[in-house]
Design a protein around this motif. Structure first.
Motif, PDB file in Angstrom:
ATOM      1  N   GLY A 181      -6.782  46.689 -14.406  1.00 11.90           N
ATOM      2  CA  GLY A 181      -7.714  45.618 -14.090  1.00 11.90           C
ATOM      3  C   GLY A 181      -7.430  44.919 -12.780  1.00 11.90           C
ATOM      4  O   GLY A 181      -8.170  44.046 -12.352  1.00 11.90           O
ATOM      5  N   GLY A 182      -6.346  45.294 -12.097  1.00 14.38           N
ATOM      6  CA  GLY A 182      -6.012  44.671 -10.817  1.00 14.38           C
ATOM      7  C   GLY A 182      -5.347  45.665  -9.892  1.00 14.38           C
ATOM      8  O   GLY A 182      -4.131  45.818  -9.908  1.00 14.38           O
ATOM      9  N   LEU A 183      -6.144  46.353  -9.090  1.00 14.54           N
ATOM     10  CA  LEU A 183      -5.606  47.453  -8.296  1.00 14.54           C
ATOM     11  C   LEU A 183      -6.099  47.381  -6.849  1.00 14.54           C
ATOM     12  O   LEU A 183      -7.296  47.275  -6.590  1.00 14.54           O
ATOM     13  N   ALA A 184      -5.145  47.418  -5.929  1.00 16.29           N
ATOM     14  CA  ALA A 184      -5.457  47.457  -4.496  1.00 16.29           C
ATOM     15  C   ALA A 184      -4.864  48.726  -3.906  1.00 16.29           C
ATOM     16  O   ALA A 184      -3.906  49.292  -4.443  1.00 16.29           O
ATOM     17  N   ILE A 185      -5.433  49.175  -2.810  1.00  9.24           N
ATOM     18  CA  ILE A 185      -5.007  50.426  -2.183  1.00  9.24           C
ATOM     19  C   ILE A 185      -4.762  50.199  -0.704  1.00  9.24           C
ATOM     20  O   ILE A 185      -5.557  49.541  -0.026  1.00  9.24           O
ATOM     21  N   VAL A 186      -3.660  50.743  -0.205  1.00  9.84           N
ATOM     22  CA  VAL A 186      -3.446  50.846   1.234  1.00  9.84           C
ATOM     23  C   VAL A 186      -3.538  52.323   1.575  1.00  9.84           C
ATOM     24  O   VAL A 186      -2.829  53.148   1.002  1.00  9.84           O
ATOM     25  N   ILE A 187      -4.420  52.661   2.486  1.00  9.01           N
ATOM     26  CA  ILE A 187      -4.659  54.061   2.849  1.00  9.01           C
ATOM     27  C   ILE A 187      -4.166  54.328   4.266  1.00  9.01           C
ATOM     28  O   ILE A 187      -4.330  53.500   5.157  1.00  9.01           O
ATOM     29  N   LEU A 246      -1.473  55.324  -0.483  1.00  6.06           N
ATOM     30  CA  LEU A 246      -1.890  56.711  -0.328  1.00  6.06           C
ATOM     31  C   LEU A 246      -1.820  57.110   1.137  1.00  6.06           C
ATOM     32  O   LEU A 246      -2.262  56.361   2.008  1.00  6.06           O
ATOM     33  N   SER A 247      -1.272  58.265   1.396  1.00  2.83           N
ATOM     34  CA  SER A 247      -1.253  58.763   2.770  1.00  2.83           C
ATOM     35  C   SER A 247      -2.639  59.286   3.123  1.00  2.83           C
ATOM     36  O   SER A 247      -3.445  59.626   2.238  1.00  2.83           O
ATOM     37  N   GLY A 248      -2.921  59.377   4.405  1.00  2.06           N
ATOM     38  CA  GLY A 248      -4.195  59.938   4.826  1.00  2.06           C
ATOM     39  C   GLY A 248      -4.318  61.392   4.404  1.00  2.06           C
ATOM     40  O   GLY A 248      -5.405  61.864   4.066  1.00  2.06           O
ATOM     41  N   GLU A 249      -3.195  62.107   4.379  1.00  2.48           N
ATOM     42  CA  GLU A 249      -3.205  63.513   3.999  1.00  2.48           C
ATOM     43  C   GLU A 249      -3.707  63.716   2.572  1.00  2.48           C
ATOM     44  O   GLU A 249      -4.188  64.791   2.219  1.00  2.48           O
ATOM     45  N   THR A 250      -3.594  62.669   1.742  1.00  7.12           N
ATOM     46  CA  THR A 250      -4.098  62.747   0.370  1.00  7.12           C
ATOM     47  C   THR A 250      -5.580  63.078   0.355  1.00  7.12           C
ATOM     48  O   THR A 250      -6.066  63.793  -0.521  1.00  7.12           O
ATOM     49  N   LEU A 251      -6.306  62.556   1.340  1.00 10.00           N
ATOM     50  CA  LEU A 251      -7.747  62.817   1.427  1.00 10.00           C
ATOM     51  C   LEU A 251      -8.057  64.026   2.306  1.00 10.00           C
ATOM     52  O   LEU A 251      -9.216  64.374   2.490  1.00 10.00           O
TER      53      LEU A 251
END
Length: 240
Positions: free
Chosen positions: A49-55, A16-21
């Motif tokens: 059941g297995g999710l990671a996020i890079v923001i 997710l890009s920072g602009e998403t937030l």
């Protein structure tokens, strides 16, 4: 809650890009935007059941943009990394209000607010069903958060990288300027480079290609898209 068995991918890295937030203005932090993303992540997590996020942190500061104004590039990039930590903490808080067990991990050492990134610990969190948010990029300047996404996906053994954007996928041109721009259902990394398409930076594309991790570019602002991709629906553009 046990994850739904109807799924294509078991372990997912969501970029997710920072602009998403940043909400409508794409700057600063919009809690309503964070609430929307948390709802999408919550639905997708019930399936996978297995999710990671890079923001990212572009809604606060982008190193490549600040550097030309007179700030040393490496320093500017570190400033950008701090922006990603702010976003990670905000997203963590909202996700937990949605009932998700969440861990924020940073590539920069800041023990008071988040765990340091340790690969085996991150994998263990995922095995326990926690959502892991990776902040701080790669921890080194001159690398984008797209590259951080490809790196973390490789480290945790992700099946796919899902890159959430505000358009339907990868186009031959800018869809906001050219309504007739072709939308690709699939494209190779080589074709992206040859066409000069600005989807992900070259380092990120190369790293995901070398580790045989497909990338799906999709519209994260179309409600339910994230969960539908996890279930196996063909949405967005596959880079493989």
């Amino acid at each position: 809650m046990m994850p739904n068995t109807k799924k294509r991918y078991n372990r997912i890295l969501l970029k997710l890009s920072g602009e998403t937030l940043g909400g409508k203005w794409e700057h600063g932090l919009d809690v309503k935007a964070a609430e929307y993303i948390a709802g999408e992540v919550s639905e997708a997590h019930r399936v996978s059941g297995g999710l990671a996020i890079v923001i990212g942190g572009g809604n606060f500061i982008r190193g490549a943009t600040v550097a030309p104004l007179g700030i040393d590039r490496a320093t500017a990039d570190y400033m950008g990394m701090l922006g990603t930590v702010i976003n990670a903490l905000a997203l963590q808080s909202v996700l937990e209000r949605h009932g998700l067990d969440t861990r924020a991990m940073t590539a920069l050492s800041m023990m008071e607010v988040a765990e340091p990134f340790i690969r085996r610990r991150a994998i263990r969190h995922l095995e326990k069903g926690r959502v892991v948010i990776f902040a701080g990029g790669t921890g080194s300047p001159y690398f984008s958060t797209d590259t951080a996404a490809a790196l973390r996906a490789s480290e945790i053994g992700a099946d796919v990288i899902l890159k959430g954007t505000n358009v339907a996928g990868v186009y031959a041109g800018d869809p906001k300027k050219d309504k007739n721009a072709k939308l690709f259902s699939a494209i190779t990394p080589t074709e992206i480079v040859e066409a000069g398409l600005r989807v992900m930076d070259l380092t990120a594309v190369t790293l995901s290609m070398e580790n045989k991790i497909p990338v799906i570019v999709f519209d994260v602002f179309k409600k339910g898209n994230l969960a539908r991709i996890v279930k196996g629906e063909n949405i967005g553009t596959v880079i493989q």
